[in-house]
Design a protein around this motif. Structure first.
Motif, mmCIF file in Angstrom:
data_model
loop_
_atom_site.group_PDB
_atom_site.id
_atom_site.type_symbol
_atom_site.label_atom_id
_atom_site.label_comp_id
_atom_site.label_asym_id
_atom_site.label_seq_id
_atom_site.Cartn_x
_atom_site.Cartn_y
_atom_site.Cartn_z
ATOM 1 N N VAL A 179 37.379 -40.740 -48.962
ATOM 2 C CA VAL A 179 37.746 -39.926 -47.797
ATOM 3 C C VAL A 179 39.072 -39.210 -48.037
ATOM 4 O O VAL A 179 39.983 -39.773 -48.626
ATOM 5 C CB VAL A 179 37.882 -40.901 -46.579
ATOM 6 C CG1 VAL A 179 38.744 -40.297 -45.498
ATOM 7 C CG2 VAL A 179 36.520 -41.295 -46.051
ATOM 8 N N ASP A 180 39.161 -37.982 -47.594
ATOM 9 C CA ASP A 180 40.466 -37.314 -47.553
ATOM 10 C C ASP A 180 40.440 -36.281 -46.421
ATOM 11 O O ASP A 180 39.379 -35.771 -46.061
ATOM 12 C CB ASP A 180 40.804 -36.624 -48.887
ATOM 13 C CG ASP A 180 42.309 -36.581 -49.141
ATOM 14 O OD1 ASP A 180 42.814 -37.347 -49.988
ATOM 15 O OD2 ASP A 180 42.999 -35.795 -48.442
ATOM 16 N N CYS A 181 41.627 -35.977 -45.882
ATOM 17 C CA CYS A 181 41.704 -34.959 -44.829
ATOM 18 C C CYS A 181 41.895 -33.577 -45.445
ATOM 19 O O CYS A 181 41.901 -32.580 -44.731
ATOM 20 C CB CYS A 181 42.837 -35.274 -43.861
ATOM 21 S SG CYS A 181 44.456 -35.186 -44.631
ATOM 22 N N SER B 270 37.620 -36.391 -43.696
ATOM 23 C CA SER B 270 37.868 -37.208 -42.503
ATOM 24 C C SER B 270 39.355 -37.481 -42.339
ATOM 25 O O SER B 270 40.088 -37.632 -43.317
ATOM 26 C CB SER B 270 37.117 -38.546 -42.645
ATOM 27 O OG SER B 270 37.377 -39.382 -41.541
ATOM 28 N N ASP B 271 39.757 -37.542 -41.077
ATOM 29 C CA ASP B 271 41.102 -38.013 -40.749
ATOM 30 C C ASP B 271 41.003 -39.545 -40.733
ATOM 31 O O ASP B 271 40.501 -40.123 -39.759
ATOM 32 C CB ASP B 271 41.500 -37.441 -39.373
ATOM 33 C CG ASP B 271 42.869 -37.915 -38.929
ATOM 34 O OD1 ASP B 271 43.572 -38.590 -39.719
ATOM 35 O OD2 ASP B 271 43.237 -37.620 -37.773
ATOM 36 N N TRP B 272 41.432 -40.167 -41.822
ATOM 37 C CA TRP B 272 41.258 -41.602 -42.058
ATOM 38 C C TRP B 272 39.833 -42.035 -41.685
ATOM 39 O O TRP B 272 38.889 -41.545 -42.249
ATOM 40 C CB TRP B 272 42.332 -42.426 -41.337
ATOM 41 C CG TRP B 272 43.727 -42.088 -41.812
ATOM 42 C CD1 TRP B 272 44.819 -41.775 -41.030
ATOM 43 C CD2 TRP B 272 44.214 -42.014 -43.177
ATOM 44 N NE1 TRP B 272 45.925 -41.508 -41.814
ATOM 45 C CE2 TRP B 272 45.593 -41.643 -43.119
ATOM 46 C CE3 TRP B 272 43.640 -42.196 -44.434
ATOM 47 C CZ2 TRP B 272 46.379 -41.471 -44.261
ATOM 48 C CZ3 TRP B 272 44.424 -42.022 -45.581
ATOM 49 C CH2 TRP B 272 45.765 -41.669 -45.470
ATOM 50 N N PHE B 273 39.660 -42.910 -40.658
ATOM 51 C CA PHE B 273 38.329 -43.470 -40.365
ATOM 52 C C PHE B 273 37.478 -42.565 -39.466
ATOM 53 O O PHE B 273 36.309 -42.886 -39.208
ATOM 54 C CB PHE B 273 38.484 -44.816 -39.645
ATOM 55 C CG PHE B 273 39.230 -45.867 -40.427
ATOM 56 C CD1 PHE B 273 38.564 -46.681 -41.340
ATOM 57 C CD2 PHE B 273 40.597 -46.072 -40.252
ATOM 58 C CE1 PHE B 273 39.237 -47.664 -42.055
ATOM 59 C CE2 PHE B 273 41.282 -47.045 -40.962
ATOM 60 C CZ PHE B 273 40.598 -47.848 -41.860
HETATM 61 C C1 LIG Z 1 49.434 -40.871 -51.957
HETATM 62 S S1 LIG Z 1 48.047 -39.756 -51.991
HETATM 63 C C2 LIG Z 1 46.902 -40.757 -52.913
HETATM 64 C C3 LIG Z 1 45.930 -39.976 -53.716
HETATM 65 C C4 LIG Z 1 45.098 -40.838 -54.681
HETATM 66 N N1 LIG Z 1 44.330 -41.842 -53.964
HETATM 67 C C5 LIG Z 1 45.991 -41.513 -55.699
HETATM 68 O O1 LIG Z 1 46.191 -42.735 -55.626
HETATM 69 O O2 LIG Z 1 46.530 -40.815 -56.574
HETATM 70 C C6 LIG Z 1 47.497 -39.883 -50.320
HETATM 71 C C7 LIG Z 1 46.250 -39.102 -49.967
HETATM 72 O O3 LIG Z 1 45.980 -39.319 -48.579
HETATM 73 C C8 LIG Z 1 45.507 -38.128 -48.008
HETATM 74 N N2 LIG Z 1 45.744 -38.169 -46.559
HETATM 75 C C9 LIG Z 1 46.902 -37.972 -45.888
HETATM 76 N N3 LIG Z 1 46.698 -38.054 -44.567
HETATM 77 C C10 LIG Z 1 45.378 -38.317 -44.392
HETATM 78 C C11 LIG Z 1 44.569 -38.507 -43.246
HETATM 79 N N4 LIG Z 1 45.063 -38.418 -42.013
HETATM 80 N N5 LIG Z 1 43.250 -38.755 -43.425
HETATM 81 C C12 LIG Z 1 42.715 -38.822 -44.682
HETATM 82 N N6 LIG Z 1 43.455 -38.654 -45.814
HETATM 83 C C13 LIG Z 1 44.770 -38.403 -45.669
HETATM 84 C C14 LIG Z 1 46.286 -37.029 -48.710
HETATM 85 O O4 LIG Z 1 45.629 -35.767 -48.608
HETATM 86 C C15 LIG Z 1 46.349 -37.582 -50.129
HETATM 87 O O5 LIG Z 1 45.279 -37.121 -50.909
#
Ligand SMILES: C[S@@+](CC[C@H](N)C(=O)[O-])C[C@H]1O[C@@H](n2cnc3c(N)ncnc32)[C@H](O)[C@@H]1O
Length: 278
Positions: free
Chosen positions: A135-137, A162-165
């Motif tokens: 998942v990613d936003c 998705s915004d988290w869950f």
């Molecule tokens: C620290 S990065 C980690 C990326 C990857 N998993 C890694 O370990 O290299 C955090 C990720 O969370 C995503 N993110 C931030 N806010 C979010 C949200 N509300 N819902 C889903 N994903 C989110 C960001 O777009 C980013 O890709």
């Protein structure tokens, strides 16, 4: 003027590791070739190409964004400025999850904030029978993650915007992993080094950096199977607060593990039973 590989590296005014990676990229060769051919003369076009890459690096651009790739858990991942550059310390999270995903089982695993897809795809690659949801936003980040799945022909990951869950509905998972943003907004490090070039939404999360972690820990019990695990990466000084949050949310067997530098880097816990709806 004739310039050899070794001379170009020395004259670049870059750290030796950076110079070697950029030279390999400019010449399209591997590390062994670079050593074996250190005395070879560069063609004018190769000199020009390397000089341009070295200039970008001297201006501060991360090497991974210049070359467009970074290795993580033995796989080469495409990276763009839309995603965090995978960090070696995040491999600890993958190692922990692999130990808890039995090789014979068909576990369902959720990766929250997948970015380049490095965590989900490494797990899926090592455990082809597992079903991963990543998942990613950020749509741009998901495009990079999808391209990495194609690059490694990994088919057991589904990607979800998705915004988290929020978009997961009633799904439940055996394991939830996450490397969420956890740097405090306003932290001086955000204005330094590679972090200046990485997406702000991947880095910081609220005044103390814990907004995303608190949200994930609080909501995770609604998305875990009984006996499921939540494990996530956090900042060097956040482990005690993360453990307290996990305990408050009803997790048992709460733990933190140190990275190779001895820093508490990941924390997690087990959900013994699905909470009853009140
Ligand atoms: C620290 S990065 C980690 C990326 C990857 N998993 C890694 O370990 O290299 C955090 C990720 O969370 C995503 N993110 C931030 N806010 C979010 C949200 N509300 N819902 C889903 N994903 C989110 C960001 O777009 C980013 O890709």
């Amino acid at each position: 003027m004739t310039v050899t590989i070794a001379q170009a590296q020395a004259a670049s005014a870059l750290e030796a590791t950076d110079a070697r990676v950029l030279l390999r990229h400019a010449l399209g060769v591997d590390a062994v070739y670079l050593i074996a051919h250190a005395g070879d003369a560069l063609k004018a076009e190769q000199q020009k190409q390397f000089a341009a890459l070295a200039e970008r690096r001297r201006a501060g651009e991360p090497v991974a964004y210049i070359t467009g790739t970074r290795e993580f858990y033995g796989l080469e991942f495409a990276v763009t400025p839309a995603v965090l550059i995978p960090r070696p310390e995040t491999e600890l999270l993958v190692e922990w999850a692999l130990e808890h995903i039995a090789p014979a089982a068909q576990p369902r695993v959720l990766d929250l904030g997948t970015g380049s897809g490095c965590i989900a795809l490494s797990l899926a690659h090592e455990r082809p029978r597992a079903q991963l949801c990543a998942v990613d936003c950020s749509e741009a980040a998901l495009d990079v993650a999808r391209s990495n799945a194609q690059r490694h022909r990994i088919g057991n990951v589904t990607f979800l915007h998705s915004d988290w869950f929020a978009a997961l509905g009633t799904q439940r998972f055996d394991c939830i992993v996450s490397n969420p943003p956890y740097i405090a907004a306003g932290d001086a490090h955000l204005a330094q080094g590679d972090l200046r070039f990485e997406p702000a939404g991947a880095l910081s999360s609220g005044k103390d950096g814990l907004d995303a972690i608190c949200l994930i820990v609080t909501a995770a019990p609604q998305y875990l199977q009984a006996g499921g695990w939540l494990v996530f990466e956090h900042g060097y000084d956040q482990a005690a607060r993360c453990r307290a949050r996990l305990e408050a949310a009803g997790f048992t067997q709460v733990f933190s593990h140190c990275d190779l530098a001895g820093i508490e880097r990941i924390s997690g816990g087990r959900l013994d039973a699905i909470p009853s709806k009140s």
